[in-house]
Each structure stands twice: as structure tokens, then as C-alpha cells.
Motif scaffolding. Structure first.
Motif, PDB file in Angstrom:
ATOM      1  N   GLU A 237       0.826  -1.211   0.000  1.00  0.00           N
ATOM      2  CA  GLU A 237       0.000   0.000   0.000  1.00  0.00           C
ATOM      3  C   GLU A 237       0.857   1.256   0.000  1.00  0.00           C
ATOM      4  O   GLU A 237       0.552   2.245  -0.684  1.00  0.00           O
ATOM      5  N   ALA A 238       1.944   1.187   0.819  1.00  0.00           N
ATOM      6  CA  ALA A 238       2.822   2.369   0.859  1.00  0.00           C
ATOM      7  C   ALA A 238       3.576   2.546  -0.452  1.00  0.00           C
ATOM      8  O   ALA A 238       3.857   3.671  -0.880  1.00  0.00           O
ATOM      9  N   GLU A 240       2.531   2.057  -3.406  1.00  0.00           N
ATOM     10  CA  GLU A 240       1.692   2.703  -4.416  1.00  0.00           C
ATOM     11  C   GLU A 240       1.694   4.216  -4.277  1.00  0.00           C
ATOM     12  O   GLU A 240       1.447   4.933  -5.253  1.00  0.00           O
ATOM     13  N   GLU A 241       1.977   4.694  -3.068  1.00  0.00           N
ATOM     14  CA  GLU A 241       1.915   6.138  -2.831  1.00  0.00           C
ATOM     15  C   GLU A 241       3.283   6.816  -2.915  1.00  0.00           C
ATOM     16  O   GLU A 241       3.370   8.035  -2.848  1.00  0.00           O
ATOM     17  N   VAL A 242       4.334   6.006  -2.990  1.00  0.00           N
ATOM     18  CA  VAL A 242       5.688   6.582  -2.981  1.00  0.00           C
ATOM     19  C   VAL A 242       6.040   7.048  -4.402  1.00  0.00           C
ATOM     20  O   VAL A 242       5.822   6.321  -5.379  1.00  0.00           O
ATOM     21  N   GLN A 243       6.624   8.257  -4.500  1.00  0.00           N
ATOM     22  CA  GLN A 243       7.032   8.800  -5.786  1.00  0.00           C
ATOM     23  C   GLN A 243       8.541   8.725  -5.982  1.00  0.00           C
ATOM     24  O   GLN A 243       9.020   8.625  -7.105  1.00  0.00           O
ATOM     25  N   GLN A 247      13.143   5.920  -2.094  1.00  0.00           N
ATOM     26  CA  GLN A 247      12.223   5.420  -1.072  1.00  0.00           C
ATOM     27  C   GLN A 247      11.519   4.146  -1.539  1.00  0.00           C
ATOM     28  O   GLN A 247      11.285   3.221  -0.749  1.00  0.00           O
ATOM     29  N   ARG A 248      11.182   4.101  -2.857  1.00  0.00           N
ATOM     30  CA  ARG A 248      10.567   2.893  -3.405  1.00  0.00           C
ATOM     31  C   ARG A 248      11.531   1.706  -3.285  1.00  0.00           C
ATOM     32  O   ARG A 248      11.122   0.586  -2.983  1.00  0.00           O
ATOM     33  N   TYR A 251      11.463   0.406   0.266  1.00  0.00           N
ATOM     34  CA  TYR A 251      10.258  -0.413   0.516  1.00  0.00           C
ATOM     35  C   TYR A 251      10.381  -1.791  -0.141  1.00  0.00           C
ATOM     36  O   TYR A 251       9.946  -2.810   0.422  1.00  0.00           O
TER      37      TYR A 251
END
Length: 429
Positions: A237-238, A240-243, A247-248, A251
Motif C-alpha cells: 500500500e505504501a 503505491e503512494e511513494v514517488q 524510497q521505493r 520499501y
């Protein structure tokens, strides 16, 4: 069943031979205690005497009367003469009697014998006071009854432990079937079905162990897998929101670690489930314990902790399956590395006709109250809180030790003061 059959044959043979001999000896002693011959012997003697008297007293009437008076005065058998015409005789017995056959009659006074005197046409009667031998057969009947009663008593004494064992086995089996899994058969001092009782107890242990393993596996799946699954769901879920790419990437690394944790847990579950005695055929071999331990130590040298192996019996071999023995050593070594601080020491010793492998660490050790519990799957001691792991390492070692007859003991390391895990191995002959 072999013991049951042999004991039955032995009891029957002893009962028949021994009891028969005892009754025979008792009967012979009883016969020796009698001061007079049996009625059958006396009756046979009187018959022979009557035949002689009938021939001797068939000529002179007067002399025969005098002889009878003198005989009656000195003998218990009484002689008397009767005219043939006055002697009442049934028509069916008359032909044989007149042909010379003695007539034997019985009355309340006893047995009397009658002889035909053809020359004087008289009847010689001898009153004996004896009874027919059949009336004296009560003693023989008593000995016969004693013989069969003794056999029945011996068989009852033999069969009573068998009946008790069968009743006890039936009761325990019924209780076990009703869900009382702790029920076991307690063999008595005398048991003809001890192998069956032992097999039943082993079967009950296996069933109980399988049910407990299923419960443990179910709890592990429901508890230990929930955490990495929840983290995976949160990470997706996180993600999907990371740009940001960096950071991606972080995760994705977390998701990879969670997947590795899930894969490790599933592998442990499958490994433990496969360690079932019924599904394993050990490949027993003579194994050099020192060489096998040195291989395991070499595989764990990438750690920052110091690992030493002090072998006091370098030329000794043990009888084991090398694959599962190596699995045990690796799990013991991994456990020591996980809970130790700076060093782990492996050593060997001889005791109780076994070659013992000791794995010591300098950690906090295992409390004495928890030493039995930590051998169960997914059970972790108080000192293991905060450390990685699922509580399966010692459980796997204990499960292998159970069917490979390599006892696992937990104590305190004498020098490092941490935990000492000792594995008892069978020396190769």
C-alpha cells in the motif's frame, strides 16, 4: 503372542502331568492306608472259594452239614444249604444256574453267592456281607473330580492376568478413542500381551504427538505468518503512494526481507513436519564425529563470534545418519551463535557408554524451569526475547534425537557460564 502361546502350552502340560502325578501319588497312598483288600478282590476270592466248596460238599450230606457248621463258626462268610426245589429262581436264570454258573445276588445284608450241587440236588449259599465294587467307586470319583477341578483352577489362575490385561487395554483404548489422549496402558507384573500393550502405547504417543504438532503448526501459521503478511500488505500500500525512487527501493528491500522471513518459516515448518519417524529410513553409517563437526564449524566461520572446537576423541566414530547428524550439529551451532555474545566452544567427552558433543556459549543461558519447554516447536525461552528466530532449532534437534536415539541434554556451560547443549551419540563398534 509367542509368549502367550508358549505360556499356555506350558501351563497345560504342567497341569496335566504334574496334577495327574500328584493325584496318582495321593491315590496310591490312600490304597496303602487300607488294611483290607477291596471288595472286588474279596468277591473274586469268595467266588473261587465257592466253586471249590461246591465240588467238595456235593457228595456226603451229613459230612457237608458238619463242614458248614464248623466253617460258619470260624469265618465271616456263612454257608447254608437249600433244597433245589425250595430255591426260588426266576425262569430266565434257571438254565445257566443248572449248568454250573454261580448266581450272585445282592440284598441289604450284602452280596450272596449261590452254587448248584447237581449230585445232591441242593443249593450252596454263601453270605458275604460285601457290597458291589461300584458302591465303593466314590473314592475314584473323588480323585477324578479333584483332577479336573485342579486343571480348571490352574487354567483360571493362568487366564486371570490375561483377562485383566485385556480389560485394561479395552478400557484405555475406549478412553483414548473418546479424546483422553493422555491415557496409556500400565502393564502389570504378569502380562502375556506386553508387546501389544507397548505397541498400543507407542501408537498413542505418535497420535498424540501428531495432534500436538498439528496444533503447533496451526498456531504458527496463524500467528508467525500474520506479521510478515501484514508488513507485506502495508508495504504494498505504501509503495503505491511513494514517488521517490530511493524510497521505493527501500520499501522493496523491506518487502524482500519479509518474503525471506516467510520463506524461512515455511521451510522450517516443512522440515519439522518431515521429521517423522514413520517417514524416515535412517542411513546408518560409521561417521567421524570430528570431521563432521569441523565441516559445520567451517560453514559458520563468516560470523563475528569466535568458534573453537576442542576434540578430545579425534579417532572415535559414531553410528548415525550423517545427513541428520549434520542437521543436529548445525542447529545446535546456530542456536549458540544466536544467543552467545563473543564465543562458542564445542567439545567432546565420553560418559555413560556414549560419545557426547557439547556446544557451549557465553550468553545468558537457559533457565532450568524452561529447559524442557524450549525443546517444543515455537517455544522460546525468556532469554531469547528480542532475538531473531522462530523457536524451531532445538525442536528439530530433539525430534531427530527422539528416533535416532541421541539424547539431548541442556545445562550450564562450566567455563563460559552460558548454555551447554549436549548431544549423546552411540559409538560405532
Amino acid at each position: 503372542m509367542k509368549r502367550l502361546t508358549l505360556s499356555l502350552l506350558l501351563v497345560v502340560l504342567v497341569a496335566i502331568a504334574g496334577l495327574g502325578w500328584s493325584i496318582s501319588e495321593l491315590a496310591s497312598v490312600y490304597s496303602q492306608d487300607q488294611d483290607r483288600p477291596t471288595s472286588a478282590a474279596q468277591l473274586a476270592a469268595v467266588k473261587r472259594l465257592g466253586e471249590s466248596l461246591a465240588r467238595a460238599l456235593d457228595d456226603d450230606l451229613q459230612q457237608s452239614q458238619l463242614t458248614a457248621v464248623s466253617w460258619n463258626r470260624h469265618n465271616p462268610e456263612q454257608l447254608s444249604f437249600t433244597e433245589l426245589k425250595a430255591f426260588a429262581l426266576p425262569p430266565s436264570l434257571e438254565p445257566g444256574f443248572l449248568a454250573g454258573e454261580p448266581l450272585v445276588l445282592e440284598s441289604d445284608e450284602g452280596i450272596s453267592l449261590h452254587y448248584h450241587l447237581p449230585h445232591t440236588q441242593r443249593v450252596l449259599s454263601i453270605s458275604t456281607g460285601l457290597q458291589f465294587p461300584e458302591q465303593e467307586s466314590g473314592v475314584d470319583q473323588l480323585f477324578t473330580v479333584l483332577f479336573y477341578a485342579g486343571i480348571v483352577l490352574i487354567l483360571l489362575l493362568w487366564v486371570s492376568p490375561l483377562i485383566r490385561s485385556l480389560v485394561n487395554l479395552s478400557r484405555v483404548a475406549q478412553a483414548f478413542g473418546m479424546g483422553q489422549l493422555e491415557q496409556r496402558v500400565s502393564p502389570g507384573r504378569i502380562s502375556y500381551i506386553a508387546p501389544i500393550e507397548q505397541e498400543f502405547n507407542r501408537m498413542a504417543d505418535r497420535i498424540q504427538q501428531l495432534l500436538e504438532d498439528n496444533k503447533l503448526l496451526s498456531r504458527a501459521v496463524s500467528h508467525d505468518l500474520k506479521t510478515p503478511i501484514a508488513r507485506l500488505r502495508f508495504g504494498l500500500e505504501a509503495l503505491e503512494e511513494v514517488q521517490s525512487d530511493s524510497q521505493r527501493q527501500r520499501y522493496l528491500q523491506r518487502l524482500g526481507r519479509d518474503l525471506d522471513a516467510m520463506e524461512e518459516l515455511v521451510a522450517l515448518l516443512l522440515q519439522y513436519a518431515r521429521l517423522d519417524e514413520a517417514n524416515i529410513t535412517p542411513d546408518w553409517q560409521k561417521v567421524s564425529l570430528v570431521q563432521l563437526v569441523e565441516q559445520c564449524v567451517a560453514e559458520h566461520q563468516d560470523t563475528e563470534m569466535t568458534i573453537r572446537f576442542e576434540a578430545s576423541c579425534r579417532d572415535r566414530e559414531v553410528l548415525a545418519d550423517p545427513r541428520y547428524l549434520k542437521m543436529q550439529v548445525n542447529n545446535l551451532l546456530s542456536n549458540a551463535l544466536r544467543f552467545g555474545r563473543q564465543q562458542v566452544v564445542l567439545s567432546t567427552s565420553n560418559a555413560d557408554q556414549r560419545l557426547w558433543l557439547h556446544v557451549d556459549d557465553d550468553g545468558d543461558g537457559i533457565d532450568e524451569a524452561e529447559r524442557t519447554k524450549v525443546l517444543k516447536p515455537f517455544v522460546r525461552g525468556r532469554q531469547s526475547r528480542g532475538n531473531a528466530g522462530h523457536g524451531m532449532g532445538l525442536a528439530i534437534v530433539a525430534r531427530i534425537a527422539q528416533w535416532m536415539d541421541t539424547p539431548l541434554e541442556i545445562g550450564q556451560a562450566p567455563q563460559l557460564h552460558g548454555a551447554r547443549l549436549s548431544l549423546g551419540l552411540k559409538p560405532a563398534s
